[in-house]
Scaffold this active site. Structure first.
Site, PDB file in Angstrom:
ATOM      1  N   LYS A 272      74.424  14.134  63.829  1.00  0.00           N
ATOM      2  CA  LYS A 272      75.025  14.830  64.977  1.00  0.00           C
ATOM      3  C   LYS A 272      75.775  13.825  65.847  1.00  0.00           C
ATOM      4  O   LYS A 272      75.359  12.677  65.952  1.00  0.00           O
ATOM      5  CB  LYS A 272      73.920  15.436  65.853  1.00  0.00           C
ATOM      6  CG  LYS A 272      73.249  16.666  65.301  1.00  0.00           C
ATOM      7  CD  LYS A 272      72.209  17.178  66.298  1.00  0.00           C
ATOM      8  CE  LYS A 272      71.401  18.330  65.745  1.00  0.00           C
ATOM      9  NZ  LYS A 272      72.195  19.550  65.522  1.00  0.00           N
ATOM     10  N   GLU A 345      68.081  21.813  58.903  1.00  0.00           N
ATOM     11  CA  GLU A 345      66.737  21.436  58.477  1.00  0.00           C
ATOM     12  C   GLU A 345      65.669  22.420  58.930  1.00  0.00           C
ATOM     13  O   GLU A 345      64.641  22.571  58.287  1.00  0.00           O
ATOM     14  CB  GLU A 345      66.405  20.029  58.997  1.00  0.00           C
ATOM     15  CG  GLU A 345      65.863  19.953  60.440  1.00  0.00           C
ATOM     16  CD  GLU A 345      66.845  20.445  61.502  1.00  0.00           C
ATOM     17  OE1 GLU A 345      68.064  20.458  61.230  1.00  0.00           O
ATOM     18  OE2 GLU A 345      66.396  20.831  62.603  1.00  0.00           O
ATOM     19  N   ARG A 347      65.490  25.664  59.023  1.00  0.00           N
ATOM     20  CA  ARG A 347      65.203  26.757  58.085  1.00  0.00           C
ATOM     21  C   ARG A 347      64.396  26.266  56.890  1.00  0.00           C
ATOM     22  O   ARG A 347      63.641  27.030  56.295  1.00  0.00           O
ATOM     23  CB  ARG A 347      66.516  27.421  57.650  1.00  0.00           C
ATOM     24  CG  ARG A 347      67.469  26.501  56.942  1.00  0.00           C
ATOM     25  CD  ARG A 347      68.880  27.052  56.875  1.00  0.00           C
ATOM     26  NE  ARG A 347      69.589  26.911  58.149  1.00  0.00           N
ATOM     27  CZ  ARG A 347      70.804  27.394  58.400  1.00  0.00           C
ATOM     28  NH1 ARG A 347      71.444  28.067  57.459  1.00  0.00           N
ATOM     29  NH2 ARG A 347      71.380  27.222  59.571  1.00  0.00           N
TER      30      ARG A 347
END
Ligand code: BES
Ligand code: MN
Ligand code: ZN
Length: 500
Positions: A272, A345, A347
């Site tokens: 990110k 990640e 899920r």
């Protein structure tokens, strides 16, 4: 912690730094006349231009009498006072207490327009939640600030109901604060093992059972999603299982609460950017925090329902052995998942917990997760997205969640779950892939999870409401504790279906 009590003493006899009187629109002068005595007198002149609009605030200083200051707070429409209006009024009252450095505060229940139990609960929630501050890492106390030491709720009628409401408000607020503290905690102090230890302590304190799985246990269960996400980390994963099973439970099949416990989300190798993205990803375990807070409230309120909390925990990092785009994971359910973005990640760890939850033969499973940025784009920071499996009970489940949202103020809005949304998850090499395309990101995430459930299921994507950058009424900057009161009210309604 703030002390909370209920009194029926005359208002004139309340010996406090600040007396807060919430009043409905255009009722202020009548209320002043009804109060009478030195307080009523001081009010009746001060209130000449006061209308009682929501959160309108007026402070006056009775020349004689016990209360040093009186603050009147507007409630708007007086005939039908909603819980959220009272929470906000109590939060406005707290801000007056801060400004005037009051440490003992009395707060009056409105004399009509809402039942005393709901009023007592809402006022205590609004006040206690507004008064929250996270001070763990402040080395210098701020001596400009004063703390409310004692909050006295004043009820002129229905003392018993007011007391019941106030007690419930106190317990639910403290449980919400537990969740806020966990979200606000520095990531290095909440590794999976540390979080497990903390929950064990909470369980002992509040009377629910806790068992924490270590990496070996997780490997034995073949939780390939949780293990895959954990591969980049130096900290082993954990799975925290909480059980509340009172002997008088009305159900034999449990209600299961699942919370996303990513203690820090860097995105993994699909890293990110820092600003406005990775910088608050310590909050990526807010779903887990909501489940932990709800278990506390349910146990402390002694709710007669069999409830299980389940939290998969790991961080998501780009380590040397980190999972990579293109990796195919075999999940707990046996399904294979092609990872095309390591930042999707949540899920993956939830899918393993949801598939494990089948073993409980649950009556219903509710998961809470800070799952997608798309949820924030769609609904903002006050409202979570709710999605459910479209089987025969879907309507009732949604209605029950919407009702709990209206009571708790933890708002939700339903998103569609048509079958075609699942098409975006088709993989060339595995059963499914872990991302869709740019469209309907919250829904495709929910569709992913749906592959792993075979029971009545509700999914709440709370990415927006879990964490605030700007405070709002009784929600501070940082962790909000979103979901604790939503789940608690949902479960109370489930346990006492006809009483409300
Ligand atoms: N934890 C994030 C979602 C999130 C975003 C929570 C903003 C709170 C605020 C989640 O793990 C994530 O990174 N989701 C990705 C999914 C995408 C790669 C399909 C997202 O939403 O960008
Ligand atoms: Mn992510
Ligand atoms: Zn995440």
């Amino acid at each position: 912690m703030m002390k909370v009590s209920v009194t029926t003493l005359s208002l004139q006899d309340l010996d406090v730094d600040l007396l807060i009187i919430p009043v409905g629109q255009s009722l202020a002068r009548a209320r002043a006349a009804q109060i009478g005595g030195p307080i009523g007198e001081a009010l009746s002149t001060a209130l000449i231009d006061f209308e009682g609009k929501p959160n309108e605030t007026l402070i006056c200083y009775p020349p004689t009498g016990r209360a040093r200051r009186v603050a009147v707070i507007g409630l708007g429409d007086a005939g039908n006072i909603q819980r959220e209006v009272l929470r906000k009024a109590a939060a406005a009252g707290y801000r007056v207490a801060m400004k005037t450095k009051a440490t003992t505060v009395a707060l009056c229940l409105p004399d009509a327009g809402i039942d005393s139990e709901a009023a007592g609960q809402s006022l205590v929630e609004g006040y206690m939640l507004a008064a929250y501050e996270f001070e763990r890492y402040k080395t210098q106390p701020d001596d400009q600030k004063s703390k409310t030491e004692r909050l006295v709720l004043h009820a002129s009628r229905d003392e018993k109901s007011a007391r019941r409401g106030a007690e419930r408000g106190r317990v639910e607020s403290e449980a919400t604060i537990t969740a806020r503290d966990l979200v606000n905690l520095s990531p290095h102090e909440k590794t999976p093992v540390m979080l497990g230890k903390m929950v064990e302590r909470f369980g002992r304190k509040h009377g629910y059972e806790v068992s924490v799985w270590d990496k070996g246990d997780i490997e034995k269960e073949k939780m390939g999603g949780l293990l895959g996400v954990n591969r980049g980390s130096v900290e082993p994963p954990a799975l925290i299982e909480m059980t509340w099973k009172p002997t008088k439970a009305g159900n034999t099949k449990p209600v299961v609460l699942v919370g996303k416990g990513i203690v820090f989300d860097t995105g993994g190798l699909s890293l990110k950017p820092t600003k406005d993205s990775m910088d608050h990803m310590k909050a990526d375990m807010a779903g887990a925090a909501a489940v932990i807070g709800a278990m506390e409230a349910i146990a402390r309120l002694d709710v007669p329902l069999y409830v299980i909390g389940l939290i998969p925990v790991t961080d998501n990092r780009p380590g040397q052995n980190a999972y990579v785009p293109g990796d195919v994971l075999q999940m707990h359910s046996g399904m294979t998942v092609e990872v095309l973005n390591t930042d999707a990640e949540g899920r993956l760890i939830l899918a393993d917990a949801l598939s494990y939850a089948k073993l409980y033969r649950p009556e219903i499973v509710i998961d809470l997760a800070t799952l997608t940025g798309a949820q924030v784009v769609a609904l903002g920071s006050q409202v979570a997205a709710v999605m459910t499996r479209e089987d025969s009970g879907a309507r009732e489940r949604l209605d029950a969640i919407l009702k709990a949202a209206a009571i708790s103020g933890d708002l939700v809005h339903p998103m569609p779950m048509h079958a075609h949304y699942a098409e975006a998850l088709k993989s060339d090499v595995a059963d499914i892939k872990n991302i869709g395309n740019r469209e309907a990101g919250s829904i495709t995430a929910a569709k992913f999870l749906e592959y792993f459930v075979d029971y009545p299921w509700v999914h709440i994507d709370m990415a927006g409401p879990s964490f605030l950058k700007k405070s709002s009424a009784y929600r501070p900057v940082g962790g909000t504790g979103y979901g604790v009161r939503l789940l608690t009210e949902f479960i109370r309604d489930y346990a006492y279906p006809k009483k409300r």
